[in-house]
Design a protein around this motif. Sequence first.
Motif, PDB file in Angstrom:
ATOM      1  N   UNK A  88       0.808  -1.221   0.000  1.00 56.35           N
ATOM      2  CA  UNK A  88       0.000   0.000   0.000  1.00 56.35           C
ATOM      3  C   UNK A  88       0.840   1.270   0.000  1.00 56.35           C
ATOM      4  N   UNK A  89       2.101   1.179   0.325  1.00 56.09           N
ATOM      5  CA  UNK A  89       2.975   2.355   0.341  1.00 56.09           C
ATOM      6  C   UNK A  89       3.378   2.768  -1.074  1.00 56.09           C
ATOM      7  N   UNK A  90       3.344   1.841  -2.020  1.00 58.51           N
ATOM      8  CA  UNK A  90       3.747   2.124  -3.397  1.00 58.51           C
ATOM      9  C   UNK A  90       2.783   3.138  -4.012  1.00 58.51           C
ATOM     10  N   UNK A  91       3.307   4.217  -4.595  1.00 58.86           N
ATOM     11  CA  UNK A  91       2.421   5.226  -5.175  1.00 58.86           C
ATOM     12  C   UNK A  91       1.589   4.670  -6.331  1.00 58.86           C
ATOM     13  N   UNK A  92       0.431   5.199  -6.517  1.00 62.19           N
ATOM     14  CA  UNK A  92      -0.532   4.949  -7.588  1.00 62.19           C
ATOM     15  C   UNK A  92      -1.164   3.550  -7.506  1.00 62.19           C
ATOM     16  N   UNK A  93      -0.400   2.487  -7.547  1.00 60.69           N
ATOM     17  CA  UNK A  93      -0.957   1.135  -7.589  1.00 60.69           C
ATOM     18  C   UNK A  93      -1.018   0.469  -6.220  1.00 60.69           C
ATOM     19  N   UNK A  94      -0.491   1.101  -5.215  1.00 60.22           N
ATOM     20  CA  UNK A  94      -0.401   0.476  -3.897  1.00 60.22           C
ATOM     21  C   UNK A  94      -1.735   0.168  -3.260  1.00 60.22           C
TER      22      UNK A  94
END
Length: 52
Positions: free
Chosen positions: A31-37
Amino acid sequence: MRLTLLLLAALSLSGCGLVALPFRVTGDIIQVVPVVGKPLGAPVHAIGDAID
């Protein structure tokens, strides 16, 4: 004191919580990954909720 803390930690992680922990941690990391998290992390985290 260390032994007491270790025993308390072991008791709190026993059962289903121990099985669900990897799914919850992986979902939080994704969930920390931008856009696709958020879209990818939510179902993984939901698996941990379903196990509990």
